[in-house]
Design an enzyme around this catalytic site. Structure first.
Site, PDB file in Angstrom:
ATOM      1  N   GLU A  73       0.853  -1.195   0.000  1.00 32.53           N
ATOM      2  CA  GLU A  73       0.000   0.000   0.000  1.00 32.53           C
ATOM      3  C   GLU A  73       0.880   1.232   0.000  1.00 32.53           C
ATOM      4  OE1 GLU A  73      -3.164   0.202   2.901  1.00 32.53           O
ATOM      5  OE2 GLU A  73      -2.903   2.379   3.128  1.00 32.53           O
ATOM      6  N   GLU A 132      -2.227  11.601   3.165  1.00 35.48           N
ATOM      7  CA  GLU A 132      -3.294  11.439   4.144  1.00 35.48           C
ATOM      8  C   GLU A 132      -3.312  12.674   5.033  1.00 35.48           C
ATOM      9  OE1 GLU A 132      -3.971   7.019   5.515  1.00 35.48           O
ATOM     10  OE2 GLU A 132      -1.838   7.471   5.604  1.00 35.48           O
TER      11      GLU A 132
END
Length: 568
Positions: A160, A165
């Site tokens: 990932e 974020e």
């Protein structure tokens, strides 16, 4: 709102800015996929898939509170912008009612290596978690676009890549964004991350970028690199990034993003464009002028100096020795320094080096063979074996070694003896103040890390976290006195530390001890052994040694202590 001429000009300028930073190793220049969001209305179904299926258990991961929907109120294009809208509204789907809705988009395009640019403005409302990220196309995640056909691998083995974020870092500035890698070697609260402060996230658009090459992943904010992931050893545990990945865009609610205020109504992530660049021109020209030589050599490292030219501007080097094999990137025509560390002193090593470009063309004089012998060391070593754990447990145990080299460097080596652990990586833990750093794999489950600029005579306290598939185990902390003796939490050391002798000495060393020492060795400061004696008497004759400073090592079973002695 946009035109291709201005895009190409801006991209050229962006490339120039990127190339000015050494952290970007490969420049990708050909636009291969994009969405400019120029058509108002629903999201382009040829490019995006709405992922709405709830995971097993009825809730999204990390304690999130939202339903992801395909409703046009949660994701739509307006005035050249994609809007992903998280809303406070009761919504029932798949037999479950939730109080928030949002959207999670999967790209229907997957790729391996290249650069991603996403220009976006983020919501900063409490409880929101906007993300721009990627998953391996092979992820086994029911409900994902690729999963039904390609879903063969569980998370995190699929890899990932979190490009951006926001909202899950409560101790940071409201304008802090972070990039994180999740792999079998570090997932959940991954240590493989880096962040930076953007300006006015709530009102300003920023370009969030990933530059992904076979050698490293570099994350950029508005063209400026701020974090590079480049593990020393690339394998399935640390580097699942050699297969295709797809893009995800979403805004989650609650969970690790914190409590959603009762006053919350809705918040949007607005995206101006998503662009993916690769190099599509067929390259048939192999690297030229490939040379390789030995550089600086220490007791624990050997430097390799490599150079080659290639029309692509980038040369890939592979270095193999023993069972280790690692890839590195270099700039065409620029000497590449590669330091192979964690080696044993006074040992000959043979290296096989090759050069190739990203298209797989290889230099005509591949391979080049090199060899070098590491220098002797100061032999300031303390070691032991244990199965004690401060977290988790060990089925067999581990060995450890602390070694002072080159005056003020301490090489710390730990080897996991458990044979029931797979995908092992190691992180060195400093006790006070706590810190964690990934160690370099030497071979098998043996890992090392060298501390620099240590103070002779100071006491350091370190342990190791072994992470592996399905869990982790952490050793006890062990103390080491830099440059002299050690106290490793083993009773024998307290007995060894009680040994004394007059210092300086002239003709002989008279040892005062209440225990029976097995053996004594004396080394000069070049690391050369000048005396070895099984101790049947308390007196050691040193009349044959030249005046100077020496190191004396006394052994009791598997333990030893090192002290400095002056011979006149």
């Amino acid at each position: 709102m946009k035109n291709t001429a201005s895009i190409k000009l801006l991209f050229s300028l962006f490339l120039f800015c990127q190339f000015g930073f050494a952290q970007v190793d490969v420049v990708y220049s050909d636009l291969v996929w994009s969405d400019e969001f120029n058509t108002n209305g629903a999201v382009d179904s040829n490019k995006w898939f709405h992922q709405t299926q709830l995971p097993s258990g009825g809730s999204w991961f990390n304690g999130e509170l939202q339903h992801y929907t395909n409703l046009i109120t949660n994701s739509f294009v307006n005035a050249g912008m994609l809007n992903i809208v998280a809303k406070n509204e009761s919504y029932t789907d798949q037999g479950i009612t939730k109080q928030y809705t949002s959207a999670r988009l999967n790209s229907k395009f997957a790729f391996k290596y290249g650069r991603v640019d996403v220009r976006a403005k983020l919501p900063i409302d409490a409880g929101t978690w906007p993300a721009i990220w990627m998953l391996g196309k092979n992820v086994n995640e029911p409900g994902g676009y690729f999963s039904s056909t390609f879903g063969t691998t569980d998370w995190p083995a699929c890899g990932e890549i979190d490009i951006m974020e926001h909202g899950i870092f409560p101790s940071q500035s409201i304008n802090y964004i972070q990039s994180t890698l999740h792999t079998p070697s570090s997932f959940g609260g991954s240590v493989n991350n880096g962040g930076t402060i953007a300006s006015d996230l709530a009102n300003s658009y920023h370009v969030y970028s990933l530059n992904w090459s076979p050698f490293q992943l570099t994350f950029l904010l508005d063209g400026v690199p701020y974090y590079t992931y480049n593990p020393a050893v690339k394998n399935a545990s640390t580097w699942p990034f050699d297969l295709e990945q797809f893009l995800l865009l979403n805004v989650a609610m609650g969970g690790v993003a914190g409590t959603v205020p009762s006053s919350f109504t809705q918040a949007s992530m607005q995206i101006d464009y998503v662009r993916v660049y690769q190099n599509t021109t067929v390259d048939t020209q192999a690297p030229l002028n490939f040379t390789a030589s030995i550089g600086n050599v220490t007791s624990t490292s050997i430097e390799l100096l490599l150079n080659a030219t290639d029309n692509s501007g980038t040369v890939g080097y592979n270095v193999s020795y023993g069972t280790a094999s690692n890839n590195y990137s270099g700039t065409s025509g620029v000497q590449k320094s590669i330091v192979i560390s964690g080696l044993n002193p006074n040992t000959n090593y043979s290296f096989t080096v090759t050069a190739s470009d990203l298209a797989g063309n290889t230099a005509s004089n591949n391979p080049i063979f090199l060899s070098a012998t590491t220098l002797p060391n100061s032999t300031l070593i303390c070691s032991g074996i244990s199965n004690l754990a401060q977290q988790g447990s060990f089925s067999t145990g581990y060995n450890y070694e602390f070694q002072t080299n080159n005056g003020n460097e301490v090489k710390i080596t730990y080897g996991l003896l458990d044979t029931d652990k797979v995908g092992v990586v190691a992180f060195l833990w400093k006790q006070t103040p706590f810190s964690e750093v990934q160690m370099t794999n030497v071979s098998g489950n043996v890992f090392t890390h060298t501390l620099t600029n240590q103070t002779i005579g100071s006491t350091i306290n370190y342990g190791v976290k072994f992470a592996f598939a399905g869990g982790m185990s952490v050793t006890n902390y062990y103390s080491y006195v830099v440059g002299s003796a050690c106290s490793m939490g083993v009773a024998a050391f307290s007995e060894l530390n009680s040994i004394s002798f007059p210092n300086p000495v002239t003709d002989s060393i008279n040892i005062n001890s209440n225990i029976s020492i097995d053996k004594v060795e004396i080394y000069n400061l070049l690391g050369i052994k000048v005396l070895e004696q099984n101790l049947e008497t308390d007196k050691i004759d040193v009349t044959h040694l030249q005046p100077g400073v020496y190191l004396i090592i006394m052994y009791l079973g598997s333990e030893k202590i090192v002290k400095k002695i002056i011979i006149r």
